[in-house]
Design a protein around this motif. Structure first.
Motif, PDB file in Angstrom:
ATOM      1  N   ARG A  46       0.838  -1.210   0.000  1.00  0.00           N
ATOM      2  CA  ARG A  46       0.000   0.000   0.000  1.00  0.00           C
ATOM      3  C   ARG A  46       0.866   1.250   0.000  1.00  0.00           C
ATOM      4  NH1 ARG A  46      -2.235   4.301   0.417  1.00  0.00           N
ATOM      5  NH2 ARG A  46      -4.404   4.679   0.940  1.00  0.00           N
ATOM      6  N   GLU A  47       1.930   1.247   0.811  1.00  0.00           N
ATOM      7  CA  GLU A  47       2.837   2.396   0.859  1.00  0.00           C
ATOM      8  C   GLU A  47       3.558   2.578  -0.474  1.00  0.00           C
ATOM      9  OE1 GLU A  47       5.393   2.283   4.266  1.00  0.00           O
ATOM     10  OE2 GLU A  47       3.729   2.673   5.638  1.00  0.00           O
ATOM     11  N   ARG A  48       3.956   1.478  -1.087  1.00  0.00           N
ATOM     12  CA  ARG A  48       4.643   1.570  -2.386  1.00  0.00           C
ATOM     13  C   ARG A  48       3.688   2.122  -3.454  1.00  0.00           C
ATOM     14  NH1 ARG A  48       9.646  -0.058  -3.991  1.00  0.00           N
ATOM     15  NH2 ARG A  48       9.880  -0.532  -6.202  1.00  0.00           N
ATOM     16  N   THR A  49       2.449   1.651  -3.450  1.00  0.00           N
ATOM     17  CA  THR A  49       1.451   2.168  -4.388  1.00  0.00           C
ATOM     18  C   THR A  49       1.217   3.653  -4.147  1.00  0.00           C
ATOM     19  OG1 THR A  49       0.383   0.012  -4.518  1.00  0.00           O
ATOM     20  CG2 THR A  49      -0.927   1.900  -5.198  1.00  0.00           C
ATOM     21  N   ASP A  50       1.127   4.050  -2.885  1.00  0.00           N
ATOM     22  CA  ASP A  50       0.955   5.459  -2.544  1.00  0.00           C
ATOM     23  C   ASP A  50       2.127   6.287  -3.076  1.00  0.00           C
ATOM     24  OD1 ASP A  50      -0.426   7.619  -0.876  1.00  0.00           O
ATOM     25  OD2 ASP A  50       1.588   7.618  -0.001  1.00  0.00           O
ATOM     26  N   THR A  51       3.328   5.751  -2.947  1.00  0.00           N
ATOM     27  CA  THR A  51       4.516   6.441  -3.459  1.00  0.00           C
ATOM     28  C   THR A  51       4.413   6.630  -4.966  1.00  0.00           C
ATOM     29  OG1 THR A  51       5.965   5.637  -1.699  1.00  0.00           O
ATOM     30  CG2 THR A  51       7.030   6.231  -3.777  1.00  0.00           C
ATOM     31  N   ASP A  66      13.426   6.682  -8.200  1.00  0.00           N
ATOM     32  CA  ASP A  66      12.603   7.668  -7.506  1.00  0.00           C
ATOM     33  C   ASP A  66      11.714   7.007  -6.453  1.00  0.00           C
ATOM     34  OD1 ASP A  66      13.649   9.715  -9.079  1.00  0.00           O
ATOM     35  OD2 ASP A  66      12.046   9.522 -10.574  1.00  0.00           O
ATOM     36  N   ILE A  67      11.198   5.831  -6.795  1.00  0.00           N
ATOM     37  CA  ILE A  67      10.357   5.087  -5.843  1.00  0.00           C
ATOM     38  C   ILE A  67      11.178   4.708  -4.618  1.00  0.00           C
ATOM     39  CG2 ILE A  67       9.030   2.972  -5.461  1.00  0.00           C
ATOM     40  CD1 ILE A  67       8.390   3.056  -8.512  1.00  0.00           C
ATOM     41  N   GLU A  68      12.363   4.183  -4.852  1.00  0.00           N
ATOM     42  CA  GLU A  68      13.217   3.736  -3.748  1.00  0.00           C
ATOM     43  C   GLU A  68      13.674   4.899  -2.872  1.00  0.00           C
ATOM     44  OE1 GLU A  68      13.448   0.595  -3.079  1.00  0.00           O
ATOM     45  OE2 GLU A  68      12.527  -0.050  -4.948  1.00  0.00           O
ATOM     46  N   ALA A  69      13.891   6.061  -3.474  1.00  0.00           N
ATOM     47  CA  ALA A  69      14.406   7.217  -2.730  1.00  0.00           C
ATOM     48  C   ALA A  69      13.309   8.066  -2.090  1.00  0.00           C
ATOM     49  CB  ALA A  69      15.243   8.095  -3.663  1.00  0.00           C
ATOM     50  N   TYR A  70      12.051   7.835  -2.459  1.00  0.00           N
ATOM     51  CA  TYR A  70      10.955   8.703  -2.013  1.00  0.00           C
ATOM     52  C   TYR A  70      10.748   8.632  -0.501  1.00  0.00           C
ATOM     53  CZ  TYR A  70       6.338  10.791  -1.638  1.00  0.00           C
ATOM     54  OH  TYR A  70       5.283  11.596  -1.295  1.00  0.00           O
ATOM     55  N   ARG A  71      10.555   9.784   0.100  1.00  0.00           N
ATOM     56  CA  ARG A  71      10.174   9.896   1.516  1.00  0.00           C
ATOM     57  C   ARG A  71       9.014  10.871   1.569  1.00  0.00           C
ATOM     58  NH1 ARG A  71      12.662   6.165   1.156  1.00  0.00           N
ATOM     59  NH2 ARG A  71      14.604   5.539   2.132  1.00  0.00           N
ATOM     60  N   PRO A  72       7.872  10.461   2.109  1.00  0.00           N
ATOM     61  CA  PRO A  72       6.712  11.367   2.132  1.00  0.00           C
ATOM     62  C   PRO A  72       6.950  12.544   3.074  1.00  0.00           C
ATOM     63  CG  PRO A  72       6.256   9.397   3.411  1.00  0.00           C
ATOM     64  CD  PRO A  72       7.588   9.182   2.741  1.00  0.00           C
ATOM     65  N   GLU A  79      -1.142  10.688   6.496  1.00  0.00           N
ATOM     66  CA  GLU A  79      -2.161   9.935   5.755  1.00  0.00           C
ATOM     67  C   GLU A  79      -1.863   8.436   5.784  1.00  0.00           C
ATOM     68  OE1 GLU A  79      -2.867  11.367   1.776  1.00  0.00           O
ATOM     69  OE2 GLU A  79      -2.764  13.449   2.464  1.00  0.00           O
ATOM     70  N   ARG A  80      -0.604   8.094   5.578  1.00  0.00           N
ATOM     71  CA  ARG A  80      -0.214   6.684   5.602  1.00  0.00           C
ATOM     72  C   ARG A  80      -0.439   6.072   6.987  1.00  0.00           C
ATOM     73  NH1 ARG A  80       5.362   5.977   2.131  1.00  0.00           N
ATOM     74  NH2 ARG A  80       4.454   6.484   0.105  1.00  0.00           N
ATOM     75  N   ALA A  82      -2.582   7.056   9.260  1.00  0.00           N
ATOM     76  CA  ALA A  82      -4.025   6.923   9.494  1.00  0.00           C
ATOM     77  C   ALA A  82      -4.578   5.709   8.763  1.00  0.00           C
ATOM     78  CB  ALA A  82      -4.748   8.197   9.051  1.00  0.00           C
ATOM     79  N   TRP A  83      -4.119   5.493   7.524  1.00  0.00           N
ATOM     80  CA  TRP A  83      -4.571   4.321   6.773  1.00  0.00           C
ATOM     81  C   TRP A  83      -4.159   3.041   7.488  1.00  0.00           C
ATOM     82  CZ3 TRP A  83      -2.480  -0.069   4.854  1.00  0.00           C
ATOM     83  CH2 TRP A  83      -3.312  -0.846   4.056  1.00  0.00           C
ATOM     84  N   ALA A  84      -2.898   2.989   7.927  1.00  0.00           N
ATOM     85  CA  ALA A  84      -2.390   1.784   8.598  1.00  0.00           C
ATOM     86  C   ALA A  84      -3.177   1.494   9.881  1.00  0.00           C
ATOM     87  CB  ALA A  84      -0.898   1.931   8.898  1.00  0.00           C
ATOM     88  N   GLN A  85      -3.474   2.525  10.661  1.00  0.00           N
ATOM     89  CA  GLN A  85      -4.242   2.327  11.893  1.00  0.00           C
ATOM     90  C   GLN A  85      -5.652   1.819  11.590  1.00  0.00           C
ATOM     91  OE1 GLN A  85      -3.162   2.457  15.083  1.00  0.00           O
ATOM     92  NE2 GLN A  85      -1.164   2.685  14.141  1.00  0.00           N
ATOM     93  N   ALA A  86      -6.288   2.384  10.571  1.00  0.00           N
ATOM     94  CA  ALA A  86      -7.634   1.936  10.190  1.00  0.00           C
ATOM     95  C   ALA A  86      -7.584   0.500   9.677  1.00  0.00           C
ATOM     96  CB  ALA A  86      -8.222   2.870   9.137  1.00  0.00           C
ATOM     97  N   PHE A  87      -6.555   0.154   8.921  1.00  0.00           N
ATOM     98  CA  PHE A  87      -6.387  -1.200   8.400  1.00  0.00           C
ATOM     99  C   PHE A  87      -6.248  -2.208   9.544  1.00  0.00           C
ATOM    100  CE2 PHE A  87      -3.272  -4.441   6.791  1.00  0.00           C
ATOM    101  CZ  PHE A  87      -4.140  -5.108   5.945  1.00  0.00           C
ATOM    102  N   ILE A  88      -5.404  -1.885  10.501  1.00  0.00           N
ATOM    103  CA  ILE A  88      -5.209  -2.779  11.651  1.00  0.00           C
ATOM    104  C   ILE A  88      -6.517  -2.949  12.409  1.00  0.00           C
ATOM    105  CG2 ILE A  88      -4.081  -2.993  13.909  1.00  0.00           C
ATOM    106  CD1 ILE A  88      -1.629  -1.579  12.552  1.00  0.00           C
ATOM    107  N   GLN A  89      -7.236  -1.862  12.624  1.00  0.00           N
ATOM    108  CA  GLN A  89      -8.519  -1.947  13.340  1.00  0.00           C
ATOM    109  C   GLN A  89      -9.529  -2.789  12.581  1.00  0.00           C
ATOM    110  OE1 GLN A  89      -9.584   2.116  14.193  1.00  0.00           O
ATOM    111  NE2 GLN A  89      -8.352   2.148  16.049  1.00  0.00           N
TER     112      GLN A  89
END
Length: 100
Positions: A46-51, A66-72, A79-80, A82-89
């Protein structure tokens, strides 16, 4: 993994001892391990797709480097998170106290 020759800590490649058991049935422990590992992989994908989506929005093209070097930025990281917390829940079916 940190390289011990550069002042880092060298970690063992193999775990020692028995796997911890949390449930009476070892099959349940195995299933929980499988589920947690799968959740970790889904989150990484999910994080890679977001990148990729963010880079496409910014530049209109994507290069692997660029994908490998990207830092949000802070907003993207929030946002990431929040998504991860909602996913875990959702997956673990954690609910707020008093929620139905």
């Amino acid at each position: 993994m940190a390289d011990a020759g550069k002042g880092g800590v060298k970690l063992p490649r193999v775990s020692k001892g028995k796997r911890p058991r949390f449930f009476d049935d070892p099959a349940i422990d195995q299933m929980m391990t499988f589920m947690l590992e799968l959740m970790s992989e889904v989150t990484a994908l999910r994080e890679r797709t977001d990148t990729i989506e963010r880079l496409l929005d910014e530049r209109g093209f994507v290069a692997r480097a660029d994908i490998e070097a990207y830092r949000p930025d802070a907003a993207g990281e929030a946002e990431r998170s929040a998504w991860a917390q909602a996913f875990i829940q959702r997956v673990m079916r954690f609910h707020e106290p008093g929620a139905s």
